[in-house]
Design an enzyme around this catalytic site. Structure first.
Site, PDB file in Angstrom:
ATOM      1  N   ASP A  13       0.808  -1.228   0.000  1.00 38.01           N
ATOM      2  CA  ASP A  13       0.000   0.000   0.000  1.00 38.01           C
ATOM      3  C   ASP A  13       0.840   1.276   0.000  1.00 38.01           C
ATOM      4  O   ASP A  13       0.423   2.302   0.533  1.00 38.01           O
ATOM      5  CB  ASP A  13      -0.959   0.016   1.205  1.00 38.01           C
ATOM      6  CG  ASP A  13      -1.880  -1.179   1.200  1.00 38.01           C
ATOM      7  OD1 ASP A  13      -2.262  -1.614   0.101  1.00 38.01           O
ATOM      8  OD2 ASP A  13      -2.207  -1.673   2.289  1.00 38.01           O
ATOM      9  N   LYS A  16       1.940   2.172  -5.127  1.00 35.73           N
ATOM     10  CA  LYS A  16       2.484   1.625  -6.381  1.00 35.73           C
ATOM     11  C   LYS A  16       1.564   1.902  -7.558  1.00 35.73           C
ATOM     12  O   LYS A  16       2.016   2.214  -8.653  1.00 35.73           O
ATOM     13  CB  LYS A  16       2.675   0.096  -6.246  1.00 35.73           C
ATOM     14  CG  LYS A  16       3.631  -0.313  -5.151  1.00 35.73           C
ATOM     15  CD  LYS A  16       3.652  -1.820  -4.953  1.00 35.73           C
ATOM     16  CE  LYS A  16       2.370  -2.395  -4.388  1.00 35.73           C
ATOM     17  NZ  LYS A  16       2.056  -2.049  -2.998  1.00 35.73           N
ATOM     18  N   ALA A  39      -4.090  -7.702  -3.665  1.00 34.95           N
ATOM     19  CA  ALA A  39      -3.623  -6.344  -3.955  1.00 34.95           C
ATOM     20  C   ALA A  39      -4.810  -5.405  -4.149  1.00 34.95           C
ATOM     21  O   ALA A  39      -5.871  -5.819  -4.608  1.00 34.95           O
ATOM     22  CB  ALA A  39      -2.774  -6.351  -5.220  1.00 34.95           C
ATOM     23  N   GLY A  40      -4.610  -4.159  -3.791  1.00 38.70           N
ATOM     24  CA  GLY A  40      -5.591  -3.117  -4.073  1.00 38.70           C
ATOM     25  C   GLY A  40      -4.811  -1.866  -4.440  1.00 38.70           C
ATOM     26  O   GLY A  40      -4.117  -1.302  -3.603  1.00 38.70           O
ATOM     27  N   HIS A  41      -4.848  -1.502  -5.712  1.00 34.83           N
ATOM     28  CA  HIS A  41      -4.069  -0.362  -6.183  1.00 34.83           C
ATOM     29  C   HIS A  41      -5.023   0.763  -6.578  1.00 34.83           C
ATOM     30  O   HIS A  41      -5.862   0.592  -7.463  1.00 34.83           O
ATOM     31  CB  HIS A  41      -3.183  -0.783  -7.369  1.00 34.83           C
ATOM     32  CG  HIS A  41      -2.197  -1.851  -7.010  1.00 34.83           C
ATOM     33  ND1 HIS A  41      -1.392  -2.476  -7.931  1.00 34.83           N
ATOM     34  CD2 HIS A  41      -1.886  -2.408  -5.818  1.00 34.83           C
ATOM     35  CE1 HIS A  41      -0.632  -3.374  -7.315  1.00 34.83           C
ATOM     36  NE2 HIS A  41      -0.921  -3.351  -6.029  1.00 34.83           N
ATOM     37  N   GLN A 223       1.870  -6.026  -3.265  1.00 29.82           N
ATOM     38  CA  GLN A 223       2.340  -6.204  -1.883  1.00 29.82           C
ATOM     39  C   GLN A 223       3.647  -5.416  -1.679  1.00 29.82           C
ATOM     40  O   GLN A 223       3.849  -4.424  -2.362  1.00 29.82           O
ATOM     41  CB  GLN A 223       2.511  -7.688  -1.524  1.00 29.82           C
ATOM     42  CG  GLN A 223       1.192  -8.444  -1.405  1.00 29.82           C
ATOM     43  CD  GLN A 223       0.604  -8.879  -2.739  1.00 29.82           C
ATOM     44  OE1 GLN A 223       1.265  -9.493  -3.557  1.00 29.82           O
ATOM     45  NE2 GLN A 223      -0.657  -8.584  -2.969  1.00 29.82           N
ATOM     46  N   GLY A 301     -10.778  -3.053   3.563  1.00 25.41           N
ATOM     47  CA  GLY A 301     -11.323  -1.960   4.368  1.00 25.41           C
ATOM     48  C   GLY A 301     -10.787  -1.931   5.796  1.00 25.41           C
ATOM     49  O   GLY A 301     -11.175  -1.089   6.591  1.00 25.41           O
TER      50      GLY A 301
HETATM   51  P1  GDP Z   1      -0.724   0.411  -3.581  1.00 27.71           P
HETATM   52  O1  GDP Z   1      -1.362  -0.848  -3.128  1.00 27.71           O
HETATM   53  O2  GDP Z   1       0.750   0.431  -3.337  1.00 27.71           O
HETATM   54  O3  GDP Z   1      -1.055   0.779  -5.004  1.00 27.71           O
HETATM   55  O4  GDP Z   1      -1.326   1.564  -2.651  1.00 27.71           O
HETATM   56  P2  GDP Z   1      -2.883   1.747  -2.261  1.00 27.71           P
HETATM   57  O5  GDP Z   1      -3.598   2.258  -3.448  1.00 27.71           O
HETATM   58  O6  GDP Z   1      -3.395   0.525  -1.601  1.00 27.71           O
HETATM   59  O7  GDP Z   1      -2.757   2.830  -1.117  1.00 27.71           O
HETATM   60  C1  GDP Z   1      -2.183   4.077  -1.328  1.00 27.71           C
HETATM   61  C2  GDP Z   1      -3.246   5.159  -1.062  1.00 27.71           C
HETATM   62  O8  GDP Z   1      -2.618   6.421  -0.926  1.00 27.71           O
HETATM   63  C3  GDP Z   1      -4.250   5.325  -2.193  1.00 27.71           C
HETATM   64  O9  GDP Z   1      -5.488   5.652  -1.649  1.00 27.71           O
HETATM   65  C4  GDP Z   1      -3.692   6.495  -3.006  1.00 27.71           C
HETATM   66  O10 GDP Z   1      -4.696   7.232  -3.686  1.00 27.71           O
HETATM   67  C5  GDP Z   1      -3.071   7.324  -1.925  1.00 27.71           C
HETATM   68  N1  GDP Z   1      -1.873   8.085  -2.321  1.00 27.71           N
HETATM   69  C6  GDP Z   1      -0.892   7.724  -3.176  1.00 27.71           C
HETATM   70  N2  GDP Z   1       0.088   8.657  -3.189  1.00 27.71           N
HETATM   71  C7  GDP Z   1      -0.299   9.617  -2.309  1.00 27.71           C
HETATM   72  C8  GDP Z   1       0.308  10.823  -1.842  1.00 27.71           C
HETATM   73  O11 GDP Z   1       1.407  11.201  -2.242  1.00 27.71           O
HETATM   74  N3  GDP Z   1      -0.402  11.551  -0.920  1.00 27.71           N
HETATM   75  C9  GDP Z   1      -1.605  11.153  -0.435  1.00 27.71           C
HETATM   76  N4  GDP Z   1      -2.208  11.913   0.474  1.00 27.71           N
HETATM   77  N5  GDP Z   1      -2.196  10.012  -0.852  1.00 27.71           N
HETATM   78  C10 GDP Z   1      -1.549   9.254  -1.770  1.00 27.71           C
HETATM   79  P1  IMO Z   2      -0.962  -4.099  -2.260  1.00 25.47           P
HETATM   80  O1  IMO Z   2      -0.535  -4.615  -3.609  1.00 25.47           O
HETATM   81  C1  IMO Z   2      -0.933  -4.639   2.074  1.00 25.47           C
HETATM   82  C2  IMO Z   2      -1.052  -8.759   3.585  1.00 25.47           C
HETATM   83  C3  IMO Z   2      -2.297  -9.187   4.318  1.00 25.47           C
HETATM   84  C4  IMO Z   2      -1.691 -10.167   5.303  1.00 25.47           C
HETATM   85  C5  IMO Z   2      -0.611 -10.852   4.468  1.00 25.47           C
HETATM   86  C6  IMO Z   2      -1.030 -12.187   3.866  1.00 25.47           C
HETATM   87  O2  IMO Z   2      -2.234  -3.350  -2.277  1.00 25.47           O
HETATM   88  O3  IMO Z   2       0.169  -3.366  -1.611  1.00 25.47           O
HETATM   89  P2  IMO Z   2      -2.613 -12.805   1.818  1.00 25.47           P
HETATM   90  O4  IMO Z   2      -4.066 -12.531   1.568  1.00 25.47           O
HETATM   91  O5  IMO Z   2      -1.701 -12.245   0.788  1.00 25.47           O
HETATM   92  O6  IMO Z   2      -2.341 -14.253   2.068  1.00 25.47           O
HETATM   93  O7  IMO Z   2      -2.288 -12.051   3.209  1.00 25.47           O
HETATM   94  O8  IMO Z   2      -0.297  -9.942   3.435  1.00 25.47           O
HETATM   95  N1  IMO Z   2      -1.282  -8.201   2.224  1.00 25.47           N
HETATM   96  C7  IMO Z   2      -1.193  -6.908   1.919  1.00 25.47           C
HETATM   97  N2  IMO Z   2      -0.975  -5.829   2.711  1.00 25.47           N
HETATM   98  N3  IMO Z   2      -1.074  -4.476   0.749  1.00 25.47           N
HETATM   99  C8  IMO Z   2      -1.265  -5.537  -0.057  1.00 25.47           C
HETATM  100  O9  IMO Z   2      -1.283  -5.439  -1.409  1.00 25.47           O
HETATM  101  C9  IMO Z   2      -1.374  -6.821   0.523  1.00 25.47           C
HETATM  102  N4  IMO Z   2      -1.602  -8.062   0.038  1.00 25.47           N
HETATM  103  C10 IMO Z   2      -1.529  -8.892   1.087  1.00 25.47           C
HETATM  104  O10 IMO Z   2      -2.903  -8.097   4.976  1.00 25.47           O
HETATM  105  O11 IMO Z   2      -1.045  -9.478   6.338  1.00 25.47           O
HETATM  106 MG    MG Z   3      -2.873  -1.497  -1.825  1.00 28.01          MG
END
Ligand code: GDP
Ligand code: IMO
Ligand code: MG
Length: 435
Positions: A13, A16, A39-41, A223, A301
């Site tokens: 998170d 990426k 993953a959740g991007h 991840q 969530g």
């Molecule tokens: P990922 O899994 O690595 O793609 O990251 P996530 O999308 O799960 O979580 C990153 C969160 O931070 C998302 O809600 C993005 O919209 C937000 N985000 C990314 N870069 C920035 C930043 O520079 N500032 C702020 N405030 N939010 C950001």
């Molecule tokens: P992105 O790509 C953050 C964590 C889970 C748990 C561990 C194992 O959005 O960064 P799993 O379901 O993979 O067997 O869970 O890994 N986890 C993540 N934490 N961001 C993620 O993906 C994750 N994908 C898995 O919370 O601790």
């Molecule tokens: Mg994520």
């Protein structure tokens, strides 16, 4: 720079998705190489939020070649739902491809994931319960079912039967579930295969072609480094290799095709799920960072645990991924927190001190950060578009990180929006026209 790997340098998170979205404009191919819909991007474009679990973050550029590589585990129901949602939002999917060799997450994988966590009780990993671990386990056991198997009903039925057989005892409580009935499952997955057929391809040659033509391939990690199954905080990890090295096996290219590796890290640290976290802030400040950074999981969530920036872990990530560049995201979230702390070593019980990331689980579980204190800033930085425009203390914070790690910072996130990114000049060629 024909092969650029983007990986998470912390516990996931890190942002990426946003980074890959920005780089995708210049890319000829974006390919995911591991993980699944754990993953959740998140990408925020022109005020619209998109959340991707499987589809590569480059898909918002019309016609962009975006592949789900062989190393990814695919839940076909999630993939078709994601495709439907993007179609509804009029996103062009003509460039989407999914590897015929990618493994499928089946209904029993999800049940086994839940069951496994329930059995662990207090010792649970805190998985996303998406069936990731059991699916990779079947892949290693050679009982996996791949996308190509969806296209032949007879083979599909045989393989589902073979994969379910050794799991009978564990699945007994669910034996009556219609979704586990061999014929129902075969039929359901045959239909899903039919729906995905136009996207199924041999994805490795797509990368070879772009690389041969000196084009740019962006390998999108999921991840983060500390969730890597070999080098992360085992057993509190995911079930794939999340490191840059996995891009080769998970996409089908050789190591010499990788020219650059950028690690994405937040200006602080977060983690979802259980496991050690030496710089965790289990207090009001941690809560303040969670609120300011909207640190709630994109996939489940769940509230993310928060803490100070951990340079011991980040130096380990730099080493193990061979980072050539660093992207620091969410610097804006630290605005108004004064002073700031950065961990530069760990302290263990009985006065022990660790400069390097400890390999031993018991040490890591009891480690605390040893901090350097730096002054904060109060100015709103979300409109800054160059390093010079940042407050002096924010610049000093970034300099401290880059000097400690000896890696150039290539981009700095100052907000979630597409434009809210500072390009430091270290990667000028890749800056999108819009930035
Ligand atoms: P990922 O899994 O690595 O793609 O990251 P996530 O999308 O799960 O979580 C990153 C969160 O931070 C998302 O809600 C993005 O919209 C937000 N985000 C990314 N870069 C920035 C930043 O520079 N500032 C702020 N405030 N939010 C950001
Ligand atoms: P992105 O790509 C953050 C964590 C889970 C748990 C561990 C194992 O959005 O960064 P799993 O379901 O993979 O067997 O869970 O890994 N986890 C993540 N934490 N961001 C993620 O993906 C994750 N994908 C898995 O919370 O601790
Ligand atoms: Mg994520």
């Amino acid at each position: 720079m024909p092969g650029l790997v983007i990986i998470g340098a912390q516990w996931g998170d890190e942002g990426k998705g946003k980074v890959v979205d920005l780089l995708a404009e210049q890319a000829d191919l974006v390919i995911r190489f591991q993980g699944g819909n754990n993953a959740g991007h998140t990408i925020v474009r022109d005020g619209d939020t998109f959340k991707f679990h499987l589809i590569p973050s480059g898909i918002l550029y019309p016609g962009k070649l975006c592949a789900i590589g062989n190393g990814v585990v695919v839940d076909p129901k999630v993939l078709t739902a994601e495709i439907d949602e993007l179609r509804r939002r009029r996103v062009d999917l003509s460039g989407l491809r999914v590897s015929a060799n990618a493994h499928l997450i089946m209904p029993y994988h999800k049940l086994l994931d839940q069951e496994g966590e329930a059995k662990l009780g207090k010792l649970e990993i805190g998985t996303t319960r998406r069936g990731i671990g059991p699916c990779y386990a079947d892949k290693a056991s050679r009982l996996g079912i791949r996308l190509q198997d969806l296209l032949d009903e007879k083979i599909l039925r045989k393989k589902i039967y073979a994969a379910m057989e050794p799991k009978r005892a564990m699945l007994r409580p669910y034996a009556k579930l219609p979704e586990l009935d061999l014929h129902t499952m075969t039929e359901e997955f045959r239909i899903l295969g039919h729906r995905l057929e136009t996207f199924i391809a041999d994805t490795a040659p797509l990368a070879w072609r772009v690389l041969d033509d000196e084009g740019l391939v962006v390998f999108e990690g999921a991840q983060g480094t500390l969730l890597d199954i070999d080098h992360g905080t085992y057993p509190f990890v995911t079930s794939s290799n999340t490191l840059a090295g996995a891009a080769c096996a998970g996409a089908g290219v050789g190591p010499r095709s990788i020219d650059d590796v950028w690690g994405v890290a937040k200006a602080y640290t977060t983690r979802v799920g259980a496991g050690p976290f030496p710089t965790e802030l289990d207090d009001v400040l941690g809560e303040r960072i969670r609120d300011a950074g909207h640190e709630f999981g994109t996939t489940t969530g769940r509230a993310r645990r928060t803490g100070w920036l951990d340079l011991v872990a980040l130096r380990y990530a730099a080493r193990i991924n061979g980072l050539t560049g660093l992207v620091i995201t969410k610097l804006d979230v630290l605005t108004g927190i004064d002073p700031l702390q950065i961990a530069v070593r760990y302290l263990g019980p009985e006065g022990a001190s660790f400069e390097d990331f400890p390999y031993h689980q018991s040490i890591l579980h009891r480690a605390d950060g040893d901090y350097v204190e730096l002054p904060g800033w109060n100015e709103d930085i979300t409109a800054c578009r160059s390093v010079d425009e940042l407050p002096r203390n924010a610049q000093a914070y970034l300099d401290f990180i880059a000097d400690f790690l000896c890696i150039p910072i290539v981009m700095i996130g100052v907000g979630p929006g597409r434009a809210e990114m500072i390009w430091t000049g270290a990667a000028e060629r890749l800056r999108p026209a819009a930035a």
